[in-house]
Design a protein around this motif. Structure first.
Motif, PDB file in Angstrom:
ATOM      1  N   UNK A 241      22.974  34.780  35.701  1.00  0.00           N
ATOM      2  CA  UNK A 241      23.807  34.773  36.900  1.00  0.00           C
ATOM      3  C   UNK A 241      25.284  34.624  36.530  1.00  0.00           C
ATOM      4  N   UNK A 242      25.692  35.491  35.629  1.00  0.00           N
ATOM      5  CA  UNK A 242      27.109  35.475  35.265  1.00  0.00           C
ATOM      6  C   UNK A 242      27.689  36.878  35.388  1.00  0.00           C
ATOM      7  N   UNK A 243      28.965  36.934  35.699  1.00  0.00           N
ATOM      8  CA  UNK A 243      29.660  38.206  35.921  1.00  0.00           C
ATOM      9  C   UNK A 243      31.087  38.050  35.400  1.00  0.00           C
ATOM     10  N   UNK A 244      31.212  38.008  34.107  1.00  0.00           N
ATOM     11  CA  UNK A 244      32.518  37.743  33.498  1.00  0.00           C
ATOM     12  C   UNK A 244      33.378  38.998  33.471  1.00  0.00           C
ATOM     13  N   UNK A 245      34.653  38.827  33.700  1.00  0.00           N
ATOM     14  CA  UNK A 245      35.613  39.925  33.645  1.00  0.00           C
ATOM     15  C   UNK A 245      36.248  39.962  32.258  1.00  0.00           C
ATOM     16  N   UNK A 246      36.241  41.124  31.658  1.00  0.00           N
ATOM     17  CA  UNK A 246      36.879  41.314  30.359  1.00  0.00           C
ATOM     18  C   UNK A 246      38.081  42.244  30.550  1.00  0.00           C
ATOM     19  N   UNK A 247      39.234  41.770  30.135  1.00  0.00           N
ATOM     20  CA  UNK A 247      40.440  42.592  30.173  1.00  0.00           C
ATOM     21  C   UNK A 247      40.802  42.917  28.722  1.00  0.00           C
ATOM     22  N   UNK A 248      40.830  44.168  28.411  1.00  0.00           N
ATOM     23  CA  UNK A 248      41.170  44.569  27.041  1.00  0.00           C
ATOM     24  C   UNK A 248      42.665  44.858  26.944  1.00  0.00           C
ATOM     25  N   UNK A 249      43.203  44.697  25.753  1.00  0.00           N
ATOM     26  CA  UNK A 249      44.604  45.037  25.494  1.00  0.00           C
ATOM     27  C   UNK A 249      45.528  44.480  26.579  1.00  0.00           C
ATOM     28  N   UNK A 250      45.557  43.175  26.700  1.00  0.00           N
ATOM     29  CA  UNK A 250      46.321  42.515  27.770  1.00  0.00           C
ATOM     30  C   UNK A 250      47.784  42.955  27.781  1.00  0.00           C
ATOM     31  N   UNK A 251      48.312  43.045  28.984  1.00  0.00           N
ATOM     32  CA  UNK A 251      49.716  43.402  29.179  1.00  0.00           C
ATOM     33  C   UNK A 251      50.400  42.279  29.955  1.00  0.00           C
ATOM     34  N   UNK A 252      51.733  42.219  29.823  1.00  0.00           N
ATOM     35  CA  UNK A 252      52.466  41.160  30.520  1.00  0.00           C
ATOM     36  C   UNK A 252      52.207  41.212  32.029  1.00  0.00           C
ATOM     37  N   UNK A 253      52.019  42.395  32.541  1.00  0.00           N
ATOM     38  CA  UNK A 253      51.761  42.563  33.972  1.00  0.00           C
ATOM     39  C   UNK A 253      50.393  42.074  34.416  1.00  0.00           C
ATOM     40  N   UNK A 254      49.555  41.699  33.470  1.00  0.00           N
ATOM     41  CA  UNK A 254      48.240  41.159  33.828  1.00  0.00           C
ATOM     42  C   UNK A 254      48.332  39.688  34.222  1.00  0.00           C
ATOM     43  N   UNK A 255      49.471  39.073  33.990  1.00  0.00           N
ATOM     44  CA  UNK A 255      49.642  37.667  34.377  1.00  0.00           C
ATOM     45  C   UNK A 255      49.493  37.552  35.890  1.00  0.00           C
ATOM     46  N   UNK A 256      48.493  36.791  36.317  1.00  0.00           N
ATOM     47  CA  UNK A 256      48.165  36.704  37.751  1.00  0.00           C
ATOM     48  C   UNK A 256      47.011  35.737  37.927  1.00  0.00           C
ATOM     49  N   UNK A 257      46.671  35.480  39.183  1.00  0.00           N
ATOM     50  CA  UNK A 257      45.455  34.739  39.521  1.00  0.00           C
ATOM     51  C   UNK A 257      44.339  35.755  39.685  1.00  0.00           C
ATOM     52  N   UNK A 258      43.166  35.435  39.148  1.00  0.00           N
ATOM     53  CA  UNK A 258      42.016  36.324  39.230  1.00  0.00           C
ATOM     54  C   UNK A 258      40.871  35.615  39.962  1.00  0.00           C
ATOM     55  N   UNK A 259      40.323  36.323  40.937  1.00  0.00           N
ATOM     56  CA  UNK A 259      39.246  35.759  41.739  1.00  0.00           C
ATOM     57  C   UNK A 259      37.972  36.568  41.565  1.00  0.00           C
ATOM     58  N   UNK A 260      36.892  35.849  41.369  1.00  0.00           N
ATOM     59  CA  UNK A 260      35.557  36.418  41.384  1.00  0.00           C
ATOM     60  C   UNK A 260      34.985  36.209  42.793  1.00  0.00           C
ATOM     61  N   UNK A 261      34.268  37.186  43.305  1.00  0.00           N
ATOM     62  CA  UNK A 261      33.712  37.064  44.649  1.00  0.00           C
ATOM     63  C   UNK A 261      32.322  37.691  44.689  1.00  0.00           C
ATOM     64  N   UNK A 262      31.504  37.205  45.594  1.00  0.00           N
ATOM     65  CA  UNK A 262      30.149  37.721  45.754  1.00  0.00           C
ATOM     66  C   UNK A 262      29.885  38.057  47.210  1.00  0.00           C
ATOM     67  N   UNK A 263      29.217  39.171  47.424  1.00  0.00           N
ATOM     68  CA  UNK A 263      28.762  39.556  48.743  1.00  0.00           C
ATOM     69  C   UNK A 263      27.261  39.398  48.774  1.00  0.00           C
ATOM     70  N   UNK A 264      26.786  38.505  49.673  1.00  0.00           N
ATOM     71  CA  UNK A 264      25.338  38.389  49.886  1.00  0.00           C
ATOM     72  C   UNK A 264      25.107  38.054  51.345  1.00  0.00           C
ATOM     73  N   UNK A 265      23.881  37.723  51.686  1.00  0.00           N
ATOM     74  CA  UNK A 265      23.566  37.486  53.097  1.00  0.00           C
ATOM     75  C   UNK A 265      23.767  36.037  53.497  1.00  0.00           C
ATOM     76  N   UNK A 266      24.369  35.256  52.671  1.00  0.00           N
ATOM     77  CA  UNK A 266      24.661  33.881  53.046  1.00  0.00           C
ATOM     78  C   UNK A 266      23.395  33.072  53.175  1.00  0.00           C
ATOM     79  N   UNK A 267      23.228  32.373  54.268  1.00  0.00           N
ATOM     80  CA  UNK A 267      22.100  31.454  54.408  1.00  0.00           C
ATOM     81  C   UNK A 267      20.888  32.133  55.037  1.00  0.00           C
ATOM     82  N   UNK A 268      20.639  33.334  54.642  1.00  0.00           N
ATOM     83  CA  UNK A 268      19.411  33.990  55.083  1.00  0.00           C
ATOM     84  C   UNK A 268      19.568  34.890  56.279  1.00  0.00           C
ATOM     85  N   UNK A 269      20.788  35.057  56.749  1.00  0.00           N
ATOM     86  CA  UNK A 269      20.985  35.940  57.894  1.00  0.00           C
ATOM     87  C   UNK A 269      20.999  37.398  57.485  1.00  0.00           C
ATOM     88  N   UNK A 270      21.169  38.252  58.447  1.00  0.00           N
ATOM     89  CA  UNK A 270      21.170  39.677  58.159  1.00  0.00           C
ATOM     90  C   UNK A 270      22.571  40.203  57.886  1.00  0.00           C
TER      91      UNK A 270
END
Lengths: 112, 118
Positions: free
Chosen positions: B73-102
């Protein structure tokens, strides 16, 4: 240009004065959502809408209302704002629930 | 329990090097989606990459790749050849049905602040 627009971008208001933040998308997306972003907490979903006249609560709905009378618009209403609703608000839309969400530019709200 | 966990509040990387941003998730759904977004200091949210739970191949988008390990249950982000413009906040997010709803919900982690040093 495909985009999500929000207005206003910045708003300072006082406790108890009703306000509306508008959100509009021009991509014919069915799914729209509101988030608030607070330091150290990331983005938390307030309300979302699967389609016209279909809305549901997210994780932090207290103190907020929404409506979806038209597909393109999804306004966020604060009937009686309080200081703990000071935050950065984002509207987002996507074609389906599984698709990439396009975000608006954000609305920075301060309630004094 | 948190649904999305990003354990690295901040990360530093040298320009041109690769960096991995960690993300673990928790869901009981069989069908779900995982997203990464970038938020520069200007504040906008920029979509980077998406991985569906049934996708067998790891997603890639230019210099971004998602290291998807379903059993862990992991989904790591790999950024290759980092650039100065990559400096930022990065958010991981998941879409699912929450607490069992549709209906589907998008849940975000608290983010990782990446700084790229010259």
């Amino acid at each position: 240009e495909a985009q999500v627009t929000q207005n206003p971008r910045y708003l300072i208001t006082v406790t108890g004065k009703k306000l509306t933040v508008t959100c509009s998308q021009n991509m014919n997306h069915e799914y729209m959502s509101w988030y608030r972003q607070d330091p150290g907490l990331g983005l938390r979903q307030i309300y979302y809408s699967m389609n016209v006249e279909v809305t549901d609560k997210g994780d932090v709905p207290e103190g907020y209302k929404v409506s979806r009378k038209e597909k393109r618009n999804f306004p966020l209403i604060l009937e009686s704002p309080s200081p703990n609703q000071t935050s950065l608000y984002f509207c987002a839309s996507s074609f389906t629930t599984s698709g990439e969400q396009y975000f608006g530019p954000g609305t920075r709200l301060t309630v004094t | 329990a948190q649904k999305i966990t990003q354990t690295q509040p901040g990360m530093f990387v040298q320009e041109k090097e690769a960096v991995t941003l960690d993300c673990t998730y928790d869901t009981s759904d069989q069908s779900y989606g995982l997203f990464w977004y970038k938020q520069p200091s200007s504040g906008e949210m920029i979509f980077l990459i998406y991985q569906g739970s049934y996708d067998e191949q790891n997603a890639t988008e230019g210099r971004y790749s998602l290291n998807f390990q379903k059993a862990r249950k992991s989904a790591n982000l790999v950024i290759s050849a980092s650039q100065l413009g990559d400096s930022a906040m990065y958010f991981c997010a998941m879409r699912d049905t929450g607490s069992g709803g549709s209906n589907y919900k998008l849940t975000f982690g608290k983010g990782t602040l990446l700084t790229v040093n010259p």
